[in-house]
Design a protein around this motif. Structure first.
Motif, short mmCIF file in Angstrom:
data_model
loop_
_atom_site.label_atom_id
_atom_site.label_comp_id
_atom_site.label_asym_id
_atom_site.label_seq_id
_atom_site.Cartn_x
_atom_site.Cartn_y
_atom_site.Cartn_z
N ASP A 21 60.75 38.42 69.47
CA ASP A 21 61.67 38.12 68.36
C ASP A 21 60.98 38.20 67.06
OD1 ASP A 21 64.54 37.97 67.53
OD2 ASP A 21 63.97 35.85 66.59
N ALA A 22 59.89 37.65 67.21
CA ALA A 22 58.92 37.46 65.82
C ALA A 22 58.34 38.75 65.50
CB ALA A 22 57.78 36.32 65.91
N ALA A 23 57.91 39.36 66.42
CA ALA A 23 57.21 40.82 66.29
C ALA A 23 58.00 41.87 65.64
CB ALA A 23 56.49 41.52 67.55
N ILE A 24 59.45 41.70 66.41
CA ILE A 24 60.55 42.59 65.96
C ILE A 24 61.00 42.39 64.54
CG2 ILE A 24 62.86 43.72 66.32
CD1 ILE A 24 62.23 43.27 69.39
N GLY A 25 61.02 40.97 64.33
CA GLY A 25 61.14 40.47 62.89
C GLY A 25 60.57 41.03 61.81
N SER A 26 59.42 41.77 62.13
CA SER A 26 58.76 42.11 60.80
C SER A 26 59.39 43.57 60.49
CB SER A 26 56.99 42.31 61.58
OG SER A 26 56.96 43.31 62.37
N VAL A 27 60.07 43.97 61.25
CA VAL A 27 60.52 45.39 60.85
C VAL A 27 61.50 45.14 59.88
CG1 VAL A 27 61.83 47.31 61.68
CG2 VAL A 27 60.23 46.25 63.23
N THR A 28 61.37 45.93 58.64
CA THR A 28 62.25 45.76 57.73
C THR A 28 63.04 47.00 57.62
OG1 THR A 28 60.73 46.94 56.08
CG2 THR A 28 60.56 44.42 56.03
N LEU A 29 64.42 46.75 57.44
CA LEU A 29 65.30 47.83 57.03
C LEU A 29 66.33 47.39 55.86
CD1 LEU A 29 66.55 48.06 60.92
CD2 LEU A 29 65.54 49.68 59.81
N PRO A 30 66.99 48.46 55.30
CA PRO A 30 67.94 48.35 54.27
C PRO A 30 69.02 47.42 54.59
CG PRO A 30 67.88 50.46 55.05
CD PRO A 30 66.73 50.00 55.65
N ASN B 39 66.59 39.34 66.25
CA ASN B 39 66.15 40.58 65.49
C ASN B 39 66.33 41.70 66.34
OD1 ASN B 39 65.26 39.18 62.99
ND2 ASN B 39 63.40 37.99 64.01
N ALA B 40 66.00 41.71 67.66
CA ALA B 40 66.32 42.85 68.32
C ALA B 40 67.79 43.37 68.19
CB ALA B 40 65.85 43.00 69.81
N MET B 41 68.73 42.57 68.31
CA MET B 41 70.08 42.59 68.16
C MET B 41 70.41 43.27 66.53
SD MET B 41 71.78 39.35 70.20
CE MET B 41 73.43 39.93 69.83
N ARG B 42 69.42 42.74 65.74
CA ARG B 42 69.72 43.30 64.23
C ARG B 42 69.39 44.85 64.13
NH1 ARG B 42 65.77 43.97 60.29
NH2 ARG B 42 64.36 42.78 61.64
N LEU B 43 68.50 45.27 64.98
CA LEU B 43 68.11 46.68 65.20
C LEU B 43 69.33 47.50 65.59
CD1 LEU B 43 64.53 46.87 66.10
CD2 LEU B 43 65.33 47.02 63.90
N SER B 44 69.80 46.97 66.67
CA SER B 44 70.87 47.50 67.35
C SER B 44 72.13 47.84 66.54
CB SER B 44 71.30 46.61 68.64
OG SER B 44 70.26 46.88 69.55
N GLU B 45 72.32 46.47 65.71
CA GLU B 45 73.70 46.45 64.80
C GLU B 45 73.44 47.61 63.70
OE1 GLU B 45 77.22 44.87 62.81
OE2 GLU B 45 76.14 44.67 64.89
N PHE B 46 72.24 47.84 63.22
CA PHE B 46 71.76 48.66 62.17
C PHE B 46 72.26 50.22 62.65
CE2 PHE B 46 69.29 51.78 59.83
CZ PHE B 46 69.31 51.26 58.53
N VAL B 47 71.99 50.52 64.11
CA VAL B 47 72.42 51.80 64.66
C VAL B 47 73.72 52.04 64.95
CG1 VAL B 47 72.07 53.27 66.84
CG2 VAL B 47 70.11 52.00 65.88
N LEU B 48 74.34 50.83 65.28
CA LEU B 48 75.84 50.72 65.68
C LEU B 48 76.76 51.33 64.21
CD1 LEU B 48 76.52 47.75 67.66
CD2 LEU B 48 76.30 50.31 68.32
#
Length: 299
Positions: free
Chosen positions: A131-140, A182-191
């Motif tokens: 979660d911490a590693a993926i949390g470093s990914v920034t998205l708009p 934070n992984a779910m956050r990336l999925s939410e962005f794609v959805l």
């Protein structure tokens, strides 16, 4: 379910943390454990070994096995964030296989037992690391216009993340995904990238899983290569040079005309180029989804 010896370790740790067993107190002997927990002597001995390995107990000649302690002041300064950061640094440097609570405690300069006050197990530590590693990914805040642009953005940032942390891709499960916010956050962005396209949410999720599977699948080559380089001292290019004569001999033998033509083009496998090539083909395929989803290539 935890194996019996781990259940014993967890119970003894609970007693220590609750103050029922204090530093210097004797813990139940192997024979006492067999009576109290109804296990074989081998299981009791394994539990004792695990307690020592985790720094919870020490052997005192003439006394027996006692609770370790007291904790140093720096143990009390620990935070979960500090533990996770140190664990990520260790895994980045030496690989996930070398990550243990004892090794991590050594890097932090604290007693192993002190880690368990913040993270109960290695599995929970790994989840926090992911979660911490993926949390470093920034998205708009919102996906850019055009689903293809949005998916390219996510895929490239995932690829950069996996290259930074080679242990990360293999540690993430596809069929039993870890519940990392934070992984779910990336999925939410794609959805959200497919809003207005007519694609169903199930179809969007399949696209997300497909995209993640592609990036993660390619990233699965990263950690073994880092490990191979660490053990052999050879980069992938240096290793290929050691194989060149044998490869040339095989190619020149009968039956490999296409490999011969490929060798003349001086083909060189580059993972970054493979990523870009594969991503473009994958997005082309998504763009050809049937009209029921009304997804068109966004070029």
């Amino acid at each position: 379910m935890e194996p019996p010896y781990r259940q014993i370790v967890s119970d003894v740790r609970r007693r220590i943390e609750a103050g029922e067993l204090r530093p210097g107190d004797r813990i139940p002997s192997a024979r006492a454990i067999t009576r109290e927990w109804g296990v074989a002597i081998a299981t009791a001995t394994k539990a004792h070994a695990a307690l020592r390995e985790e720094g919870l107990t020490v052997a005192r000649p003439g006394v027996g096995t006692v609770v370790a302690g007291p904790s140093a002041a720096r143990d009390r300064e620990l935070t979960l964030a500090r533990i996770v950061a140190a664990a990520i640094a260790l895994a980045d440097r030496d690989g996930l296989a070398d990550l243990s609570m004892r090794r991590l405690a050594g890097d932090l300069g604290v007693a192993t037992m002190s880690l368990y006050r913040h993270v109960p197990s290695r599995d929970e530590l790994l989840l926090a690391m992911i979660d911490a590693a993926i949390g470093s990914v920034t998205l708009p805040p919102r996906p850019p216009k055009g689903w293809r642009v949005a998916l390219e953005l996510v895929a490239r940032r995932e690829w950069a993340l996996f290259k930074k942390h080679p242990w990360l891709g293999p540690s993430m499960s596809l069929t039993r995904p870890q519940l990392a916010p934070n992984a779910m956050r990336l999925s939410e962005f794609v959805l959200a990238a497919f809003d207005g396209t007519g694609l169903t949410f199930a179809e969007r999720m399949y696209v997300q899983v497909l995209l993640f599977s592609f990036v993660r699948g390619l990233a699965s080559a990263l950690e073994p290569e880092v490990e191979a380089q660490r053990e052999s001292g050879l980069t992938v290019d240096q290793w290929m040079e050691t194989q060149q004569q044998a490869l040339t001999r095989i190619i020149r033998s009968d039956g490999f005309p296409h490999f011969s033509a490929l060798a003349e083009e001086e083909f060189d496998l580059d993972l970054d180029r493979l990523f870009e090539f594969g991503l473009a083909r994958l997005l082309d395929g998504i763009g050809s989804l049937p009209a029921s989803g009304d997804v068109k290539p966004a070029r």
